[in-house]
Design an enzyme around this catalytic site. Structure first.
Site, PDB file in Angstrom:
ATOM      1  N   LYS A   3     -64.794  47.014 -12.790  1.00  0.00           N
ATOM      2  CA  LYS A   3     -63.492  46.979 -12.132  1.00  0.00           C
ATOM      3  C   LYS A   3     -62.560  48.120 -12.537  1.00  0.00           C
ATOM      4  CE  LYS A   3     -61.999  42.623 -11.574  1.00  0.00           C
ATOM      5  NZ  LYS A   3     -61.738  41.222 -11.992  1.00  0.00           N
ATOM      6  N   GLU A  30     -59.938  44.381  -6.466  1.00  0.00           N
ATOM      7  CA  GLU A  30     -61.371  44.571  -6.702  1.00  0.00           C
ATOM      8  C   GLU A  30     -62.133  44.466  -5.397  1.00  0.00           C
ATOM      9  OE1 GLU A  30     -63.868  41.711  -8.599  1.00  0.00           O
ATOM     10  OE2 GLU A  30     -62.734  39.981  -7.899  1.00  0.00           O
ATOM     11  N   LYS A  47     -50.285  45.914 -14.286  1.00  0.00           N
ATOM     12  CA  LYS A  47     -48.979  45.272 -14.217  1.00  0.00           C
ATOM     13  C   LYS A  47     -49.210  43.869 -13.650  1.00  0.00           C
ATOM     14  CE  LYS A  47     -44.350  45.431 -13.713  1.00  0.00           C
ATOM     15  NZ  LYS A  47     -43.594  45.428 -14.974  1.00  0.00           N
ATOM     16  N   ARG A  73     -62.910  23.787  -1.560  1.00  0.00           N
ATOM     17  CA  ARG A  73     -64.063  23.769  -2.471  1.00  0.00           C
ATOM     18  C   ARG A  73     -64.117  22.386  -3.116  1.00  0.00           C
ATOM     19  NH1 ARG A  73     -64.691  29.561  -5.543  1.00  0.00           N
ATOM     20  NH2 ARG A  73     -63.980  30.882  -3.836  1.00  0.00           N
ATOM     21  N   ARG A 103     -70.858  41.538  -2.325  1.00  0.00           N
ATOM     22  CA  ARG A 103     -71.781  40.420  -2.057  1.00  0.00           C
ATOM     23  C   ARG A 103     -71.139  39.506  -1.023  1.00  0.00           C
ATOM     24  NH1 ARG A 103     -68.650  36.443  -4.418  1.00  0.00           N
ATOM     25  NH2 ARG A 103     -67.527  37.068  -6.282  1.00  0.00           N
ATOM     26  N   GLU A 140     -60.460  42.857  -2.081  1.00  0.00           N
ATOM     27  CA  GLU A 140     -59.402  41.926  -2.477  1.00  0.00           C
ATOM     28  C   GLU A 140     -58.110  42.682  -2.784  1.00  0.00           C
ATOM     29  OE1 GLU A 140     -61.973  38.222  -4.288  1.00  0.00           O
ATOM     30  OE2 GLU A 140     -60.933  39.488  -5.734  1.00  0.00           O
TER      31      GLU A 140
END
Ligand code: ADP
Ligand code: ADP
Ligand code: MG
Length: 447
Positions: free
Chosen positions: A116, A288, A201, A338, A292, A275
């Site tokens: 990352k 990031e 930050k 979820r 996948r 993202e």
């Protein structure tokens, strides 16, 4: 097209991939650990190969055993799902070396984005806005204090190899920074075997907005709209919806085009997700890229009508994308909850065990991606997510009403689940209004 695909995963995502293959006329091979002999994916696939003991490192992360199973069964390609080996460039390379198609990007693209802090550098070079922070990795406490001082508190100390919300800590002061650096580093070492850290930050009251990308091997790269994943507990997603209730046409186009530019900067191929954090002034920052398929991919499928797993397989087989950007039309609204085997009453501790009664919701606009059945025993060994309840509605109001209705029908006995907790989220005024940020659940739990 491939004749046979091996699925290097378990749980609902393995089942999801088997379903796509079956509709495409592709044979499937499941791999399973000793504790998963009775798991749904093991039973649903055309063939199943045991690859070792329960512990992930001895089975689902055991690259040689998985490659051997692929060669032995004559599968031509491996779908890695999410988690496990899905973002392991060494595994993607091993597939290449053995003439097996890895259904995902090339090893170099995984490397470029999987780390990352490295990804931040690449994105800065490509002109993509990132959260203000360290240039590369931050290796010592002294350096951490210095960087934090430069960007200003509060800061987020994050693991380069991080995932699933782990290996990250917030710090409001210098003292907290020292402690957070050490604990996050230790957590990263234990969880990922890599304790490289970086600092960002802390964006206050942000929304997590991510863009689904599809890219074929011929330079065609599309965005399929956004997903709002701001409903999180400890930086881990709990509920996702698409489109985001706060999105405008103009901002979607702008962020979508930035996401495509980010993917093109690393020559990305296959499905991926960019993202972003979006602050209250509608400024967005790359955090990031997930190289996948993601847990929450179904909500994008519901509003675009595109089967992302089939697209992944077609792209890996060398087919061209058959849709263009202007063909991507977002229709209606989708929400995913979820469903975890966990006990919200006891700090969300995992709740494995035998499912004695199971009633699955149905009816219009309801989709269930699950890996459980009545009589199944959930092992204590893996992730606690056992199902995803997904609904589609003509608009957000209908989707919320439908989700509440479906959660109400959902009965699981024998273990604890977060079904009632999800229902409680659906009933919160701020959620109904569509006004929420990543602090939503923490606030709700403190009420
Ligand atoms: P998504 O970005 O798809 O929402 P999550 O962050 O929820 O993904 O992670 C997806 C799944 O993969 C979860 O089950 C999580 O526990 C697992 N996971 C995420 N990152 C890692 C990692 N680095 N190593 C192992 N498992 C991971
Ligand atoms: P992971 O790899 O674990 O998914 P991410 O970098 O995607 O980690 O971050 C996960 C979540 O953590 C974000 O969705 C957000 O809620 C929170 N987060 C991460 N970085 C920041 C930041 N700089 N400021 C505020 N929140 C952050
Ligand atoms: Mg993330």
């Amino acid at each position: 097209m491939f004749k046979k695909i091996l699925i290097a995963n378990r749980g609902e995502i393995a089942v999801r991939i088997i379903r796509a293959c079956r509709e495409m006329g592709i044979e499937t091979v499941a791999v399973y650990s000793q504790i998963d002999a009775e798991a749904l994916h093991t039973q649903m696939a055309d063939e199943a190969v045991c690859i070792g003991p329960a512990k992930s490192k001895d089975s689902y992360l055991h690259m040689q055993n998985i490659i051997s199973a692929t060669v032995l069964t004559g599968a031509e390609a491996i779908h890695p799902g999410f988690g496990f080996l899905s973002e392991n460039s060494g595994f993607a390379q091993m597939c290449q070396d053995c003439n097996i198609t890895f259904i995902g990007p090339d090893p170099a693209m995984i490397d470029g984005m999987g780390n990352k802090s490295q990804a931040r550098k690449t994105m800065i070079a490509a002109g993509i806005p990132v959260v203000p922070g360290s240039e590369g990795s931050v290796d010592t406490i002294e350096e951490a204090i210095k960087v934090a001082g430069q960007i200003g508190f509060p800061v987020m100390i994050k693991a380069s190899a991080g995932g699933g919300g782990r290996g990250m800590r917030i710090a409001y002061t210098q003292e907290e920074c020292i402690k957070a650096f050490e604990t996050a580093k230790a957590e990263a070492k234990a969880a990922f075997g890599d304790d490289t850290m970086y600092i960002e930050k802390f964006v206050e009251e942000p929304k997590h907005i991510e863009f689904q990308i599809l890219a074929d091997q011929y330079g065609n790269t599309l965005y399929l709209g956004e997903r709002d994943c701001s409903i999180q507990r400890r930086n881990q997603k709990v509920l996702e919806e698409a489109p985001s209730p706060i999105m405008t046409e103009a901002l979607r186009r702008e962020m979508g085009e930035v996401a495509v530019k980010a993917a093109k900067a690393v020559n990305y191929k296959n499905a991926g997700t960019i993202e972003f954090l979006l602050d209250k002034y509608n400024r967005y920052y790359f955090i990031e890229m997930n190289t996948r398929i993601q847990v929450e991919h179904p909500i994008t499928e519901m509003i675009t009508g595109i089967d992302l797993i089939k697209e992944q397989i077609k792209i890996a087989a060398g087919l061209k994308l058959t849709v263009r950007q202007e063909d991507i039309i977002l229709r209606g609204h989708s929400i995913e909850c979820r469903i975890n085997a966990e006990d919200p009453e006891r700090g969300f501790t995992p709740s494995p065990g035998k499912i004695t009664t199971l009633h699955i919701p149905g009816g219009p606009g309801v989709r269930m991606d699950s890996a459980v059945y009545q009589g199944y025993t959930i092992p204590p060994t893996y992730d606690s997510m056992i199902a995803k309840l997904i609904v589609y509605g003509n608009n957000r109001e209908e989707a919320i009403a439908r989700m509440k209705r479906a959660l109400g029908e959902f009965i699981i006995e024998g273990i604890h689940t977060n079904i009632d907790f999800q229902y409680a989220i659906m009933s919160q005024e701020d959620f109904i209004k569509g006004q929420y940020h990543t602090g939503f659940i923490a606030t709700m739990l403190n009420k």
